[in-house]
Design an enzyme around this catalytic site. Sequence first.
Site, PDB file in Angstrom:
ATOM      1  N   ILE A 152     -17.795  52.314 -18.937  1.00 30.77           N
ATOM      2  CA  ILE A 152     -18.263  51.904 -17.604  1.00 30.77           C
ATOM      3  C   ILE A 152     -19.640  52.502 -17.328  1.00 30.77           C
ATOM      4  O   ILE A 152     -20.547  51.809 -16.854  1.00 30.77           O
ATOM      5  CB  ILE A 152     -17.232  52.299 -16.521  1.00 30.77           C
ATOM      6  CG1 ILE A 152     -15.905  51.557 -16.776  1.00 30.77           C
ATOM      7  CG2 ILE A 152     -17.756  51.977 -15.128  1.00 30.77           C
ATOM      8  CD1 ILE A 152     -14.732  52.021 -15.918  1.00 30.77           C
ATOM      9  N   GLU A 261      -3.537  58.836  -2.872  1.00 31.26           N
ATOM     10  CA  GLU A 261      -3.631  57.430  -2.469  1.00 31.26           C
ATOM     11  C   GLU A 261      -2.241  56.924  -2.111  1.00 31.26           C
ATOM     12  O   GLU A 261      -1.266  57.332  -2.761  1.00 31.26           O
ATOM     13  CB  GLU A 261      -4.227  56.599  -3.624  1.00 31.26           C
ATOM     14  CG  GLU A 261      -5.657  57.014  -3.948  1.00 31.26           C
ATOM     15  CD  GLU A 261      -6.272  56.238  -5.124  1.00 31.26           C
ATOM     16  OE1 GLU A 261      -5.625  55.304  -5.631  1.00 31.26           O
ATOM     17  OE2 GLU A 261      -7.388  56.590  -5.521  1.00 31.26           O
ATOM     18  N   HIS A 279      -9.314  51.665  -3.862  1.00 26.59           N
ATOM     19  CA  HIS A 279      -9.104  51.635  -5.325  1.00 26.59           C
ATOM     20  C   HIS A 279      -9.144  50.189  -5.839  1.00 26.59           C
ATOM     21  O   HIS A 279      -8.180  49.696  -6.432  1.00 26.59           O
ATOM     22  CB  HIS A 279      -7.776  52.318  -5.683  1.00 26.59           C
ATOM     23  CG  HIS A 279      -7.712  52.764  -7.115  1.00 26.59           C
ATOM     24  ND1 HIS A 279      -7.028  53.873  -7.534  1.00 26.59           N
ATOM     25  CD2 HIS A 279      -8.240  52.232  -8.255  1.00 26.59           C
ATOM     26  CE1 HIS A 279      -7.142  54.013  -8.847  1.00 26.59           C
ATOM     27  NE2 HIS A 279      -7.882  53.019  -9.307  1.00 26.59           N
ATOM     28  N   ALA A 282     -10.928  47.787 -10.287  1.00 23.43           N
ATOM     29  CA  ALA A 282     -10.417  46.801 -11.247  1.00 23.43           C
ATOM     30  C   ALA A 282      -9.843  45.587 -10.528  1.00 23.43           C
ATOM     31  O   ALA A 282      -9.194  44.752 -11.156  1.00 23.43           O
ATOM     32  CB  ALA A 282      -9.336  47.440 -12.101  1.00 23.43           C
TER      33      ALA A 282
HETATM   34  N1  LIG Z   1     -11.625  52.396  -9.780  1.00 28.98           N
HETATM   35  C1  LIG Z   1     -10.931  51.744 -10.690  1.00 28.98           C
HETATM   36  O1  LIG Z   1     -10.195  50.824 -10.390  1.00 28.98           O
HETATM   37  C2  LIG Z   1     -11.079  52.119 -12.141  1.00 28.98           C
HETATM   38  C3  LIG Z   1     -11.002  51.109 -13.114  1.00 28.98           C
HETATM   39  C4  LIG Z   1     -11.173  51.463 -14.454  1.00 28.98           C
HETATM   40  C5  LIG Z   1     -11.361  52.787 -14.806  1.00 28.98           C
HETATM   41  N2  LIG Z   1     -11.392  53.738 -13.842  1.00 28.98           N
HETATM   42  C6  LIG Z   1     -11.618  55.144 -14.192  1.00 28.98           C
HETATM   43  O2  LIG Z   1     -12.868  55.236 -14.836  1.00 28.98           O
HETATM   44  C7  LIG Z   1     -12.754  56.152 -15.907  1.00 28.98           C
HETATM   45  C8  LIG Z   1     -13.802  55.850 -16.951  1.00 28.98           C
HETATM   46  O3  LIG Z   1     -13.513  54.626 -17.587  1.00 28.98           O
HETATM   47  P1  LIG Z   1     -14.256  54.224 -18.946  1.00 28.98           P
HETATM   48  O4  LIG Z   1     -13.654  52.946 -19.379  1.00 28.98           O
HETATM   49  O5  LIG Z   1     -15.720  54.316 -18.787  1.00 28.98           O
HETATM   50  O6  LIG Z   1     -13.747  55.397 -19.895  1.00 28.98           O
HETATM   51  P2  LIG Z   1     -14.439  55.967 -21.197  1.00 28.98           P
HETATM   52  O7  LIG Z   1     -13.416  56.785 -21.887  1.00 28.98           O
HETATM   53  O8  LIG Z   1     -15.079  54.847 -21.951  1.00 28.98           O
HETATM   54  O9  LIG Z   1     -15.616  56.906 -20.636  1.00 28.98           O
HETATM   55  C9  LIG Z   1     -15.398  58.162 -20.074  1.00 28.98           C
HETATM   56  C10 LIG Z   1     -16.525  59.054 -20.554  1.00 28.98           C
HETATM   57  O10 LIG Z   1     -16.428  60.296 -19.884  1.00 28.98           O
HETATM   58  C11 LIG Z   1     -16.887  61.284 -20.811  1.00 28.98           C
HETATM   59  N3  LIG Z   1     -16.471  62.615 -20.414  1.00 28.98           N
HETATM   60  C12 LIG Z   1     -15.253  63.201 -20.515  1.00 28.98           C
HETATM   61  N4  LIG Z   1     -15.298  64.455 -20.020  1.00 28.98           N
HETATM   62  C13 LIG Z   1     -16.570  64.671 -19.598  1.00 28.98           C
HETATM   63  C14 LIG Z   1     -17.227  65.756 -18.965  1.00 28.98           C
HETATM   64  N5  LIG Z   1     -16.581  66.896 -18.675  1.00 28.98           N
HETATM   65  N6  LIG Z   1     -18.543  65.615 -18.639  1.00 28.98           N
HETATM   66  C15 LIG Z   1     -19.202  64.477 -18.912  1.00 28.98           C
HETATM   67  N7  LIG Z   1     -18.630  63.395 -19.529  1.00 28.98           N
HETATM   68  C16 LIG Z   1     -17.327  63.508 -19.856  1.00 28.98           C
HETATM   69  C17 LIG Z   1     -16.300  60.848 -22.145  1.00 28.98           C
HETATM   70  O11 LIG Z   1     -17.014  61.428 -23.216  1.00 28.98           O
HETATM   71  C18 LIG Z   1     -16.467  59.345 -22.073  1.00 28.98           C
HETATM   72  O12 LIG Z   1     -17.676  58.933 -22.703  1.00 28.98           O
HETATM   73  C19 LIG Z   1     -11.295  55.949 -16.394  1.00 28.98           C
HETATM   74  O13 LIG Z   1     -10.813  57.077 -17.073  1.00 28.98           O
HETATM   75  C20 LIG Z   1     -10.548  55.682 -15.122  1.00 28.98           C
HETATM   76  O14 LIG Z   1     -10.044  56.892 -14.619  1.00 28.98           O
HETATM   77  C21 LIG Z   1     -11.271  53.428 -12.521  1.00 28.98           C
HETATM   78  O1  LIG Z   2      -4.204  49.697 -12.030  1.00 28.86           O
HETATM   79  C1  LIG Z   2      -5.109  49.568 -11.241  1.00 28.86           C
HETATM   80  O2  LIG Z   2      -5.216  48.649 -10.474  1.00 28.86           O
HETATM   81  C2  LIG Z   2      -6.235  50.580 -11.247  1.00 28.86           C
HETATM   82  C3  LIG Z   2      -6.970  50.494 -12.526  1.00 28.86           C
HETATM   83  C4  LIG Z   2      -7.951  51.564 -12.785  1.00 28.86           C
HETATM   84  O3  LIG Z   2      -7.893  52.634 -11.971  1.00 28.86           O
HETATM   85  C5  LIG Z   2      -7.944  51.925 -14.244  1.00 28.86           C
HETATM   86  O4  LIG Z   2      -7.977  53.106 -14.574  1.00 28.86           O
HETATM   87  O5  LIG Z   2      -7.936  50.980 -15.056  1.00 28.86           O
END
Ligand SMILES: NC(=O)c1ccc[n+]([C@@H]2O[C@H](COP(=O)([O-])OP(=O)(O)OC[C@H]3O[C@@H](n4cnc5c(N)ncnc54)[C@H](O)[C@@H]3O)[C@@H](O)[C@H]2O)c1
Ligand SMILES: O=C(O)CC[C@@H](O)C(=O)O
Length: 312
Positions: A152, A261, A279, A282
């Site tokens: 992301i 939440e 939230h 996604a």
């Molecule tokens: N809001 C939502 O609905 C939603 C949806 C999807 C994902 N997410 C969250 O977003 C997060 C990231 O998703 P992603 O697909 O990019 O994951 P990802 O695993 O591709 O990227 C996470 C990055 O964080 C880095 N990281 C870990 N610890 C670290 C630290 N202490 N300092 C700096 N960098 C560090 C990792 O090296 C990795 O590159 C997910 O883990 C999830 O919790 C939220």
């Molecule tokens: O399940 C959801 O809707 C939240 C998804 C999101 O937080 C994720 O980590 O993919």
Amino acid sequence: MAQPVVLIADPLDAAALEGLGADFDVRHCDGSDRGRLLAALPAADALIIRSATRVDREALAAAPRLRIVARAGVGLDNVDLAAAREAGVEVVNAPDSNTTSVAELTVGLILALLRHIPAAGASVRAGEWNRSAFQGEELSGKTVGILGFGRIGRLVARRLAAFDARLLAHDPHVPDGVAEELGVEPVRFDALMRRSDVLTVHLPRTPATTGIIGTAALAMAKPTLRLVNTSRGGIVDESALETALKDKRVAGAALDVFAVEPATHNGLLAYDNVLPTPHIGAGTRDAQYRAGRDAVSAVRRALLPEGGPARP
Ligand SMILES: NC(=O)c1ccc[n+]([C@@H]2O[C@H](COP(=O)([O-])OP(=O)(O)OC[C@H]3O[C@@H](n4cnc5c(N)ncnc54)[C@H](O)[C@@H]3O)[C@@H](O)[C@H]2O)c1
Ligand SMILES: O=C(O)CC[C@@H](O)C(=O)O
């Protein structure tokens, strides 16, 4: 012979589930209702979840037949991975399903903060036409810090490139050259905190990242900082953020995720310069279809010989 039981514990996209009933006994329960989850788990061969269902040691112990937990999304902080490993239960997520949706929401939130879009809309709806109250700032020329440069974080960088912002990233696990290739300057955590006009957080929630945006980090920030968190609640220490907002040491925050939440009673909601969303990172039809589809494919691979019959 009885069909394997697939227990679906969170709402999933209906189209992604099409055809599942031909090969499996598909059951639904509300995974955030602990009693119902524990009652349904003994029969389950596979469990499909999103973020609301907690799969901990107790849940795994209640599921002796369970072979796979498929997470229709990315974050696995609601699954006890060590306990699953010990129980011999495979855990898979859908890592590419919602990257685009979260990156797009992030860009939207950054612009909404800089231009006060929700407050301006609410004011017109309230019968006002106050153009000067909502003077904003351009993203062009600002420094945007990206904390966590995975899927992301990198897509956010690609999308922000069009805005002529200066981009910084901190992620100690990313190989040299990856950030630079995207026009992003890799920096240490303290430089990220000091230099960012906008800080956007894209970390997984782990013991190391919980509270990483806390009092010490916020003390380094510019008082004009806009903070965006679309990753996980708890990574931003909410009481530290509240203190910084109260003392005007941070200019605003957009939060899609909260420590607890639903966050309808969260103290941060009292601040006009906090933009909360429930939230929804996604929460697009596109992402939910892909997340459900990928979870279903993982279940088929795990439970059916050769992944089962090909489906259209
Ligand atoms: N809001 C939502 O609905 C939603 C949806 C999807 C994902 N997410 C969250 O977003 C997060 C990231 O998703 P992603 O697909 O990019 O994951 P990802 O695993 O591709 O990227 C996470 C990055 O964080 C880095 N990281 C870990 N610890 C670290 C630290 N202490 N300092 C700096 N960098 C560090 C990792 O090296 C990795 O590159 C997910 O883990 C999830 O919790 C939220
Ligand atoms: O399940 C959801 O809707 C939240 C998804 C999101 O937080 C994720 O980590 O993919």
